[in-house]
Design a protein around this motif. Structure first.
Motif, PDB file in Angstrom:
ATOM      1  N   MET A  39      -6.743   0.825  -4.699  1.00 52.62           N
ATOM      2  CA  MET A  39      -6.058   0.228  -3.556  1.00 52.62           C
ATOM      3  C   MET A  39      -4.633   0.751  -3.425  1.00 52.62           C
ATOM      4  SD  MET A  39      -8.159  -1.544  -1.901  1.00 52.62           S
ATOM      5  CE  MET A  39      -7.227  -2.593  -0.826  1.00 52.62           C
ATOM      6  N   ALA A  40      -3.978   0.992  -4.553  1.00 57.35           N
ATOM      7  CA  ALA A  40      -2.605   1.509  -4.505  1.00 57.35           C
ATOM      8  C   ALA A  40      -2.564   2.897  -3.879  1.00 57.35           C
ATOM      9  CB  ALA A  40      -2.015   1.541  -5.913  1.00 57.35           C
ATOM     10  N   SER A  41      -3.501   3.765  -4.268  1.00 55.22           N
ATOM     11  CA  SER A  41      -3.486   5.119  -3.708  1.00 55.22           C
ATOM     12  C   SER A  41      -3.905   5.119  -2.237  1.00 55.22           C
ATOM     13  CB  SER A  41      -4.383   6.052  -4.519  1.00 55.22           C
ATOM     14  OG  SER A  41      -5.739   5.688  -4.389  1.00 55.22           O
ATOM     15  N   ILE A  42      -4.831   4.242  -1.863  1.00 58.00           N
ATOM     16  CA  ILE A  42      -5.230   4.157  -0.460  1.00 58.00           C
ATOM     17  C   ILE A  42      -4.080   3.610   0.385  1.00 58.00           C
ATOM     18  CG2 ILE A  42      -6.762   2.949   1.151  1.00 58.00           C
ATOM     19  CD1 ILE A  42      -8.945   3.164  -0.975  1.00 58.00           C
ATOM     20  N   GLY A  43      -3.411   2.561  -0.100  1.00 63.33           N
ATOM     21  CA  GLY A  43      -2.257   2.020   0.618  1.00 63.33           C
ATOM     22  C   GLY A  43      -1.130   3.023   0.725  1.00 63.33           C
ATOM     23  N   GLN A  44      -0.877   3.749  -0.346  1.00 64.26           N
ATOM     24  CA  GLN A  44       0.153   4.795  -0.325  1.00 64.26           C
ATOM     25  C   GLN A  44      -0.179   5.846   0.721  1.00 64.26           C
ATOM     26  OE1 GLN A  44       2.931   4.853  -2.152  1.00 64.26           O
ATOM     27  NE2 GLN A  44       3.626   6.836  -1.452  1.00 64.26           N
ATOM     28  N   SER A  45      -1.428   6.237   0.791  1.00 65.09           N
ATOM     29  CA  SER A  45      -1.847   7.252   1.758  1.00 65.09           C
ATOM     30  C   SER A  45      -1.759   6.730   3.190  1.00 65.09           C
ATOM     31  CB  SER A  45      -3.272   7.705   1.442  1.00 65.09           C
ATOM     32  OG  SER A  45      -3.727   8.612   2.394  1.00 65.09           O
ATOM     33  N   ILE A  46      -2.232   5.501   3.416  1.00 66.57           N
ATOM     34  CA  ILE A  46      -2.228   4.952   4.776  1.00 66.57           C
ATOM     35  C   ILE A  46      -0.813   4.758   5.293  1.00 66.57           C
ATOM     36  CG2 ILE A  46      -2.689   2.852   6.106  1.00 66.57           C
ATOM     37  CD1 ILE A  46      -5.329   2.621   4.686  1.00 66.57           C
ATOM     38  N   PHE A  47       0.072   4.226   4.454  1.00 66.10           N
ATOM     39  CA  PHE A  47       1.403   3.873   4.948  1.00 66.10           C
ATOM     40  C   PHE A  47       2.437   4.974   4.787  1.00 66.10           C
ATOM     41  CE2 PHE A  47      -0.456  -0.391   4.195  1.00 66.10           C
ATOM     42  CZ  PHE A  47      -0.479  -0.767   5.517  1.00 66.10           C
ATOM     43  N   THR A  48       2.027   6.155   4.350  1.00 62.91           N
ATOM     44  CA  THR A  48       2.936   7.304   4.331  1.00 62.91           C
ATOM     45  C   THR A  48       2.378   8.414   5.213  1.00 62.91           C
ATOM     46  OG1 THR A  48       1.927   8.150   2.294  1.00 62.91           O
ATOM     47  CG2 THR A  48       3.908   6.802   2.059  1.00 62.91           C
ATOM     48  N   GLN A  49       1.303   9.029   4.771  1.00 66.17           N
ATOM     49  CA  GLN A  49       0.761  10.190   5.469  1.00 66.17           C
ATOM     50  C   GLN A  49       0.064   9.813   6.783  1.00 66.17           C
ATOM     51  OE1 GLN A  49      -2.084  12.304   3.122  1.00 66.17           O
ATOM     52  NE2 GLN A  49      -2.313  13.952   4.594  1.00 66.17           N
ATOM     53  N   TRP A  50      -0.626   8.676   6.837  1.00 68.26           N
ATOM     54  CA  TRP A  50      -1.434   8.317   7.996  1.00 68.26           C
ATOM     55  C   TRP A  50      -0.904   7.101   8.739  1.00 68.26           C
ATOM     56  CZ3 TRP A  50      -4.434  12.162   9.058  1.00 68.26           C
ATOM     57  CH2 TRP A  50      -4.912  12.964   8.039  1.00 68.26           C
ATOM     58  N   LEU A  51       0.400   6.834   8.677  1.00 70.80           N
ATOM     59  CA  LEU A  51       0.952   5.646   9.316  1.00 70.80           C
ATOM     60  C   LEU A  51       0.814   5.683  10.836  1.00 70.80           C
ATOM     61  CD1 LEU A  51       2.411   2.971   9.031  1.00 70.80           C
ATOM     62  CD2 LEU A  51       4.566   4.202   9.227  1.00 70.80           C
ATOM     63  N   LEU A  52       1.145   6.813  11.459  1.00 72.13           N
ATOM     64  CA  LEU A  52       1.073   6.898  12.916  1.00 72.13           C
ATOM     65  C   LEU A  52      -0.362   6.729  13.431  1.00 72.13           C
ATOM     66  CD1 LEU A  52       2.582   7.325  15.552  1.00 72.13           C
ATOM     67  CD2 LEU A  52       2.204   9.773  15.278  1.00 72.13           C
ATOM     68  N   PRO A  53      -1.371   7.425  12.883  1.00 71.85           N
ATOM     69  CA  PRO A  53      -2.738   7.170  13.361  1.00 71.85           C
ATOM     70  C   PRO A  53      -3.210   5.740  13.090  1.00 71.85           C
ATOM     71  CG  PRO A  53      -2.669   9.232  12.148  1.00 71.85           C
ATOM     72  CD  PRO A  53      -1.339   8.570  11.978  1.00 71.85           C
ATOM     73  N   PHE A  54      -2.802   5.173  11.972  1.00 71.40           N
ATOM     74  CA  PHE A  54      -3.173   3.790  11.643  1.00 71.40           C
ATOM     75  C   PHE A  54      -2.630   2.826  12.693  1.00 71.40           C
ATOM     76  CE2 PHE A  54      -2.243  -0.202   9.375  1.00 71.40           C
ATOM     77  CZ  PHE A  54      -3.515  -0.524   8.935  1.00 71.40           C
ATOM     78  N   GLU A  55      -1.386   2.974  13.049  1.00 71.24           N
ATOM     79  CA  GLU A  55      -0.775   2.105  14.057  1.00 71.24           C
ATOM     80  C   GLU A  55      -1.323   2.398  15.440  1.00 71.24           C
ATOM     81  OE1 GLU A  55       1.097  -0.522  13.606  1.00 71.24           O
ATOM     82  OE2 GLU A  55       1.047  -0.210  11.448  1.00 71.24           O
TER      83      GLU A  55
END
Length: 168
Positions: free
Chosen positions: A131-147
């Protein structure tokens, strides 16, 4: 032949069958229920691939939250049995051609995938899929597509409410 291979084949077949039902169902509600079963069968495949975090997210987010949103929109727009099958139109022909083209591109892409999987180092294996690595990836590298996806879902829900409000 081992149990994992049999389970994978069963989940894959059931996923394809339920995905076919999503397309072929006459009622939008039946189609949405078939999509829920597709999500659950995909979660089973993820478990077989030792991606337990992705399987849990698949069930909680997609089979839970997203499908509740879809069913809410279907019921709000009163699309219960309004789907009809008519003669082929230009949009249906273009949609079918696009699906065949996408299937062709997928086949070409899969034929270029190397047969041997990549080897991860010990450090990468210890943190892969947590979960830590997935959260790190989502909220750094993929933040714009996620939002962007969250904004798109919000706009779709507001649009459905506006369309339904004019009918009420």
């Amino acid at each position: 032949m081992n149990v994992e291979l049999v389970l994978f084949g069963a989940f894959a077949l059931l996923t394809l069958l339920s995905a076919g039902l999503v397309i072929l169902a006459r009622s939008p509600i039946n189609s949405a229920m078939a999509l829920v079963s597709t999500f659950f069968f995909l979660a089973g495949i993820y478990v077989l691939l030792w991606a337990h975090t992705v399987a849990v997210v698949q069930v909680l987010v997609y089979a839970g939250a997203i499908m509740v949103l879809f069913l809410f929109v279907i019921m709000l727009l009163n699309l219960g049995e309004s789907a009809h099958r008519g003669k082929p139109t230009l949009s249906r022909i273009l949609g079918g051609a696009s699906a065949v083209g996408l299937l062709g591109v997928l086949g070409i892409t899969l034929s270029r995938v190397p047969a041997q999987p990549a080897n991860l180092g010990p450090q990468a294996q210890a943190t892969f899929g947590t979960m830590a690595s997935i959260g790190q990836s989502i909220f750094t590298q993929w933040l714009l597509p996620f939002e962007a996806v969250s904004l798109l879902l919000l706009v779709a829900m507001v649009g459905a409410v506006v369309v339904a409000k004019s009918r009420i």
